[in-house]
Design a protein around this motif. Structure first.
Motif, PDB file in Angstrom:
ATOM      1  N   ALA A  62      24.883  -9.471  -2.618  1.00  0.00           N
ATOM      2  CA  ALA A  62      24.133  -9.801  -3.828  1.00  0.00           C
ATOM      3  C   ALA A  62      23.779  -8.560  -4.633  1.00  0.00           C
ATOM      4  O   ALA A  62      23.656  -8.626  -5.860  1.00  0.00           O
ATOM      5  CB  ALA A  62      22.861 -10.571  -3.463  1.00  0.00           C
ATOM      6  N   ASP A  63      23.615  -7.425  -3.951  1.00  0.00           N
ATOM      7  CA  ASP A  63      23.227  -6.195  -4.663  1.00  0.00           C
ATOM      8  C   ASP A  63      23.882  -5.002  -3.975  1.00  0.00           C
ATOM      9  O   ASP A  63      23.235  -4.269  -3.218  1.00  0.00           O
ATOM     10  CB  ASP A  63      21.704  -6.060  -4.664  1.00  0.00           C
ATOM     11  N   PRO A  64      25.179  -4.769  -4.239  1.00  0.00           N
ATOM     12  CA  PRO A  64      25.895  -3.691  -3.553  1.00  0.00           C
ATOM     13  C   PRO A  64      25.340  -2.300  -3.855  1.00  0.00           C
ATOM     14  O   PRO A  64      25.562  -1.371  -3.071  1.00  0.00           O
ATOM     15  CB  PRO A  64      27.329  -3.834  -4.087  1.00  0.00           C
ATOM     16  N   ALA A  65      24.631  -2.147  -4.954  1.00  0.00           N
ATOM     17  CA  ALA A  65      24.120  -0.830  -5.332  1.00  0.00           C
ATOM     18  C   ALA A  65      22.844  -0.462  -4.570  1.00  0.00           C
ATOM     19  O   ALA A  65      22.467   0.716  -4.530  1.00  0.00           O
ATOM     20  CB  ALA A  65      23.848  -0.793  -6.829  1.00  0.00           C
ATOM     21  N   ALA A  66      22.181  -1.453  -3.992  1.00  0.00           N
ATOM     22  CA  ALA A  66      20.927  -1.201  -3.269  1.00  0.00           C
ATOM     23  C   ALA A  66      21.221  -0.603  -1.895  1.00  0.00           C
ATOM     24  O   ALA A  66      22.346  -0.710  -1.385  1.00  0.00           O
ATOM     25  CB  ALA A  66      20.140  -2.500  -3.123  1.00  0.00           C
ATOM     26  N   PRO A  67      20.235   0.032  -1.269  1.00  0.00           N
ATOM     27  CA  PRO A  67      20.438   0.518   0.106  1.00  0.00           C
ATOM     28  C   PRO A  67      20.848  -0.652   0.997  1.00  0.00           C
ATOM     29  O   PRO A  67      20.218  -1.715   0.956  1.00  0.00           O
ATOM     30  CB  PRO A  67      19.056   1.059   0.497  1.00  0.00           C
ATOM     31  N   GLU A 117      14.161 -13.139   4.544  1.00  0.00           N
ATOM     32  CA  GLU A 117      14.664 -12.988   3.177  1.00  0.00           C
ATOM     33  C   GLU A 117      13.596 -12.408   2.258  1.00  0.00           C
ATOM     34  O   GLU A 117      13.900 -11.626   1.343  1.00  0.00           O
ATOM     35  CB  GLU A 117      15.153 -14.335   2.661  1.00  0.00           C
ATOM     36  N   GLU A 118      12.335 -12.758   2.507  1.00  0.00           N
ATOM     37  CA  GLU A 118      11.237 -12.205   1.719  1.00  0.00           C
ATOM     38  C   GLU A 118      11.095 -10.706   1.981  1.00  0.00           C
ATOM     39  O   GLU A 118      10.872  -9.915   1.052  1.00  0.00           O
ATOM     40  CB  GLU A 118       9.933 -12.922   2.067  1.00  0.00           C
ATOM     41  N   HIS A 138       0.797  -1.222   0.000  1.00  0.00           N
ATOM     42  CA  HIS A 138       0.000   0.000   0.000  1.00  0.00           C
ATOM     43  C   HIS A 138       0.831   1.275   0.000  1.00  0.00           C
ATOM     44  O   HIS A 138       0.271   2.368  -0.179  1.00  0.00           O
ATOM     45  CB  HIS A 138      -0.926   0.026   1.226  1.00  0.00           C
ATOM     46  N   GLN A 139       2.141   1.161   0.210  1.00  0.00           N
ATOM     47  CA  GLN A 139       2.970   2.353   0.353  1.00  0.00           C
ATOM     48  C   GLN A 139       4.237   2.251  -0.494  1.00  0.00           C
ATOM     49  O   GLN A 139       4.613   1.170  -0.952  1.00  0.00           O
ATOM     50  CB  GLN A 139       3.373   2.546   1.831  1.00  0.00           C
ATOM     51  N   ASN A 140       4.902   3.374  -0.659  1.00  0.00           N
ATOM     52  CA  ASN A 140       6.217   3.435  -1.299  1.00  0.00           C
ATOM     53  C   ASN A 140       7.176   4.144  -0.335  1.00  0.00           C
ATOM     54  O   ASN A 140       7.570   5.294  -0.555  1.00  0.00           O
ATOM     55  CB  ASN A 140       6.138   4.179  -2.635  1.00  0.00           C
ATOM     56  N   GLN A 198      13.239  -4.595  -3.991  1.00  0.00           N
ATOM     57  CA  GLN A 198      12.436  -4.303  -5.177  1.00  0.00           C
ATOM     58  C   GLN A 198      11.981  -2.854  -5.210  1.00  0.00           C
ATOM     59  O   GLN A 198      11.888  -2.243  -6.279  1.00  0.00           O
ATOM     60  CB  GLN A 198      11.216  -5.224  -5.222  1.00  0.00           C
ATOM     61  N   LYS A 199      11.687  -2.296  -4.037  1.00  0.00           N
ATOM     62  CA  LYS A 199      11.140  -0.943  -3.976  1.00  0.00           C
ATOM     63  C   LYS A 199      12.193   0.092  -3.568  1.00  0.00           C
ATOM     64  O   LYS A 199      11.864   1.266  -3.372  1.00  0.00           O
ATOM     65  CB  LYS A 199       9.953  -0.898  -3.003  1.00  0.00           C
ATOM     66  N   GLY A 200      13.450  -0.341  -3.439  1.00  0.00           N
ATOM     67  CA  GLY A 200      14.501   0.605  -3.082  1.00  0.00           C
ATOM     68  C   GLY A 200      14.375   1.151  -1.677  1.00  0.00           C
ATOM     69  O   GLY A 200      14.716   2.320  -1.427  1.00  0.00           O
TER      70      GLY A 200
END
Length: 395
Positions: A286-291, A231-232, A117-119, A239-241
């Protein structure tokens, strides 16, 4: 016969009229914040309660009824201790979505519902000691299964209850009564409990500590289903940054000493800490560019966690900064939230290569607390003995 039909028609019209009035009144009062209605009164907002019997429904309604930039998730430790208006959230509208007695299975559902429901920009998820080693309960707490958190489309029964049900009408009347009296609800419009209720002594909590320690000893290992839930949450945030910060929540030092006293082979939660540190490290690699996913560990013998116990028998007595051995007061919670600003010395960032040293430090801190407060240690042993001496039930 004609009179009977008239009576039936009159009764039917009366019932429809009553239901219509109830629907209109509930849409205006919207006590659980679950009715998406333009009729919903903004003036009613400070008087809408997070009701004990409808805790999951009310917190879900809060999550979807407004636009939020940040959210606090966890058990009653979050509900009581973490202030969503702390300066750490400056420029962000933050809500407190802590659930009473809410373990990770319910908090994962709450996070999922919130993200649907939110971002948001930030999620803070608090994990309680022993949660990761406790298998997922087959039965959820309170009203979870009939709340929006249960997932799937709302049933007709749920819609009728939310819009025109007797329970909703009762809550609408209670909220309206508070508004007319000028009495604020127990929770703020951000979902934060205004005033905790202090217990009459701490002995009651030792029965829970005893049960938790015995369960932690029996299980020993981190539950794979719980890790999958974490993990989920990580995946959804990626996915939403969203920046994800995990708090390993504090307990009073006396709570922590109980695990050692009862012979737990892992009394300093090495396995729990290692699981959280490894989870964050995997996600960040796994994703160094993500927060980055951060894990802040507050379960230790820091002076904030080891104030001496109040004198025995003191009515409403509690350790400084604590409601009881489980729940910090907002003054201590504020020190936790300072870590979001990079300030303070309370808690440490948990990294895989620092877990062993962290556990050794916690042990030393708790040893020092026990030596400094022998009367607390004696109180602990005396209290636990009440449960250790109980005869075991026959199988």
């Amino acid at each position: 016969m004609r009179q009977l039909r008239r009576y039936q028609c009159f009764f039917l019209v009366l019932m429809v009229a009553v239901a219509g009035l109830a629907l209109g009144f509930n849409s205006w009062a919207n006590p659980w914040r679950v009715i998406p209605s333009p009729l919903s009164s903004q003036k009613m907002e400070p008087y809408r309660a997070i009701e004990q019997n409808w805790n999951r429904t009310c917190k879900a309604g809060l999550a979807s009824s407004s636009a939020w930039d940040a959210g606090l998730f966890g058990s009653s430790r979050v509900d009581i201790g973490l202030n969503p208006k702390h300066p750490a959230f400056d420029g962000m509208k933050c809500g407190n979505f802590g659930l009473n007695a809410g373990l990770l299975a319910e908090n994962e559902a709450m996070c999922r519902y919130f993200l649907d429901h939110q971002n948001p920009k930030l999620i803070v998820l608090a994990i309680d000691a022993t949660d990761l080693t406790t298998p997922v309960a087959k039965k959820k707490q309170a009203d979870f299964d009939i709340s929006p958190l249960a997932g799937g489309p709302a049933t007709l029964e749920q819609r009728l209850r939310d819009h025109a049900g007797i329970s909703t009408l009762s809550s609408s009347l209670a909220a309206t009564s508070r508004m007319l009296r000028g009495t604020l609800a127990e929770h703020t419009p951000e979902g934060f409990r205004r005033e905790p209720e202090y217990p009459d002594g701490q002995l009651l909590y030792f029965s829970t500590i005893y049960r938790m320690a015995k369960q932690h000893t029996a299980q020993g290992k981190v539950d794979a289903e719980k890790i999958a839930m974490l993990e989920e949450i990580v995946a959804r945030c990626r996915q939403k940054g969203v920046r994800l910060v995990i708090f390993f929540t504090p307990n009073h030092g006396l709570f922590q000493l109980a695990f050692r006293e009862l012979g737990d082979p892992d009394p300093y939660f090495l396995e729990d800490r290692r699981a959280l540190a490894d989870l964050a490290a995997r996600a960040n690699a796994a994703d160094p560019a993500a927060p980055p996913v951060e894990v802040w560990d507050f379960l230790d013998g820091h002076p904030l966690n080891t104030p001496p116990m109040p004198p025995a028998g003191q009515k409403k007595g509690h350790p400084a900064g604590w409601v009881d051995l489980f729940h910090v007061l907002p003054e201590t919670g504020d020190r936790m939230l300072e870590r979001l600003q990079g300030r303070g010395d309370y808690g440490e960032l948990l990294l895989p290569d620092g877990v062993e040293a962290r556990v050794a430090k916690v042990k030393a801190q708790l040893d020092e607390y026990e030596a400094r407060n022998p009367e607390d240690a004696a109180y602990l042993r005396k209290s636990l003995a009440k449960f250790q001496s109980l005869p075991s039930k026959k199988q």
